[in-house]
Design an enzyme around this catalytic site. Structure first.
Site, PDB file in Angstrom:
ATOM      1  N   LYS A 242     -13.844  21.901  -4.219  1.00  0.00           N
ATOM      2  CA  LYS A 242     -14.476  20.838  -5.004  1.00  0.00           C
ATOM      3  C   LYS A 242     -14.354  19.476  -4.326  1.00  0.00           C
ATOM      4  O   LYS A 242     -13.311  19.156  -3.753  1.00  0.00           O
ATOM      5  CB  LYS A 242     -13.816  20.755  -6.386  1.00  0.00           C
ATOM      6  CG  LYS A 242     -14.107  21.959  -7.266  1.00  0.00           C
ATOM      7  CD  LYS A 242     -13.517  21.764  -8.640  1.00  0.00           C
ATOM      8  CE  LYS A 242     -13.782  22.977  -9.529  1.00  0.00           C
ATOM      9  NZ  LYS A 242     -13.055  22.887 -10.802  1.00  0.00           N
TER      10      LYS A 242
ATOM     11  N   HIS B 120      -9.502  19.438 -21.706  1.00  0.00           N
ATOM     12  CA  HIS B 120      -8.173  19.579 -21.087  1.00  0.00           C
ATOM     13  C   HIS B 120      -7.088  19.061 -22.036  1.00  0.00           C
ATOM     14  O   HIS B 120      -6.054  19.704 -22.224  1.00  0.00           O
ATOM     15  CB  HIS B 120      -8.057  18.732 -19.808  1.00  0.00           C
ATOM     16  CG  HIS B 120      -8.904  19.184 -18.660  1.00  0.00           C
ATOM     17  ND1 HIS B 120      -9.738  18.333 -17.976  1.00  0.00           N
ATOM     18  CD2 HIS B 120      -9.020  20.394 -18.049  1.00  0.00           C
ATOM     19  CE1 HIS B 120     -10.320  18.978 -16.979  1.00  0.00           C
ATOM     20  NE2 HIS B 120      -9.913  20.238 -17.010  1.00  0.00           N
TER      21      HIS B 120
ATOM     22  N   SER C  97     -15.219  19.004 -16.014  1.00  0.00           N
ATOM     23  CA  SER C  97     -15.158  17.737 -15.272  1.00  0.00           C
ATOM     24  C   SER C  97     -16.405  17.580 -14.402  1.00  0.00           C
ATOM     25  O   SER C  97     -16.952  16.483 -14.287  1.00  0.00           O
ATOM     26  CB  SER C  97     -13.921  17.701 -14.376  1.00  0.00           C
ATOM     27  OG  SER C  97     -12.756  17.816 -15.133  1.00  0.00           O
TER      28      SER C  97
HETATM   29  O1  PNS Z   1      -9.516  22.722 -12.605  1.00  0.00           O
HETATM   30  P1  PNS Z   1      -9.756  23.819 -11.611  1.00  0.00           P
HETATM   31  O2  PNS Z   1     -10.317  23.271 -10.330  1.00  0.00           O
HETATM   32  O3  PNS Z   1     -10.580  24.948 -12.169  1.00  0.00           O
HETATM   33  O4  PNS Z   1      -8.308  24.443 -11.286  1.00  0.00           O
HETATM   34  C1  PNS Z   1      -8.140  25.480 -10.347  1.00  0.00           C
HETATM   35  C2  PNS Z   1      -6.703  25.443  -9.833  1.00  0.00           C
HETATM   36  C3  PNS Z   1      -6.425  24.092  -9.169  1.00  0.00           C
HETATM   37  C4  PNS Z   1      -5.751  25.646 -11.002  1.00  0.00           C
HETATM   38  C5  PNS Z   1      -6.528  26.596  -8.811  1.00  0.00           C
HETATM   39  O5  PNS Z   1      -7.461  26.439  -7.777  1.00  0.00           O
HETATM   40  C6  PNS Z   1      -5.109  26.634  -8.246  1.00  0.00           C
HETATM   41  O6  PNS Z   1      -4.212  27.169  -8.885  1.00  0.00           O
HETATM   42  N1  PNS Z   1      -4.919  26.028  -7.042  1.00  0.00           N
HETATM   43  C7  PNS Z   1      -3.606  25.901  -6.422  1.00  0.00           C
HETATM   44  C8  PNS Z   1      -3.506  26.772  -5.160  1.00  0.00           C
HETATM   45  C9  PNS Z   1      -3.194  28.205  -5.552  1.00  0.00           C
HETATM   46  O7  PNS Z   1      -2.143  28.517  -6.097  1.00  0.00           O
HETATM   47  N2  PNS Z   1      -4.164  29.095  -5.256  1.00  0.00           N
HETATM   48  C10 PNS Z   1      -4.044  30.508  -5.558  1.00  0.00           C
HETATM   49  C11 PNS Z   1      -4.523  30.793  -6.969  1.00  0.00           C
HETATM   50  S1  PNS Z   1      -4.292  32.492  -7.403  1.00  0.00           S
END
Ligand code: PNS
Length: 158
Positions: free
Chosen positions: A41, A17, A127
């Protein structure tokens, strides 16, 4: 001012990251690290703890700020005038879901997503794997910043 978001769960932040965040900070005027809730998660660190760790390990980057959001990433971007989302791609296996999210975010709000190839040194890193390996006593030094390693060890010792 060109602004980018580096979103993720960051539970906890890894050297993979950090590599993406610091490379993005050289391309944009401001990089906002967005700590978001990923409902699929289970978390080890609270959002506040994750933010504190990220602030600590990015403090040498003067154009990086860290914030959290409980809603949609595109709403977070819109509210802060962020034009682009920067994501690291480790392997083809990341691509399907990342492309789907990029297309959804573009269709929702016209926010662009830029994919940055992960440093091969960190291609296997996540992670979740760091937490799993550390839980069973494996050595994750070199995969996370030192302060994260210390916090991980303390948390898992409880
Ligand atoms: O580190 P991760 O868990 O792979 O990140 C995923 C994350 C948090 C970036 C994604 O789940 C996200 O953007 N969540 C926020 C809610 C949202 O906007 N969801 C629609 C995505 S198209």
């Amino acid at each position: 001012m060109r602004k980018a978001a580096c979103p993720g769960s960051f539970d906890p932040i890894t050297n993979g990251h950090l590599d993406i965040i610091s490379r993005a900070s050289r391309l944009f005027d401001e990089v906002v690290v967005a700590v978001l809730i990923n409902k699929s998660k289970a978390n080890l660190f609270t959002v506040e703890e994750r933010i504190e760790l990220i602030r600590e390990v990015t403090r040498d980057h003067s154009n990086v700020v860290v914030e959290s959001s409980h809603g949609l990433l595109v709403d977070f971007c819109r509210a802060r005038g962020i034009q682009a989302i920067v994501k690291g791609l480790r392997a083809v296996s990341d691509f399907d879901y990342e492309l789907q999210m990029a297309q959804m975010n573009h269709s929702l709000a016209g926010v662009e997503t830029l994919f940055m190839s992960t440093n091969p040194q960190y291609a296997f890193l996540s992670s979740s794997l760091v937490k799993e390996v550390a839980t069973y006593g494996g050595d994750v030094s070199g995969l996370v910043p030192d302060i994260v390693l210390k916090q991980l060890r303390e948390r898992l010792a409880r």
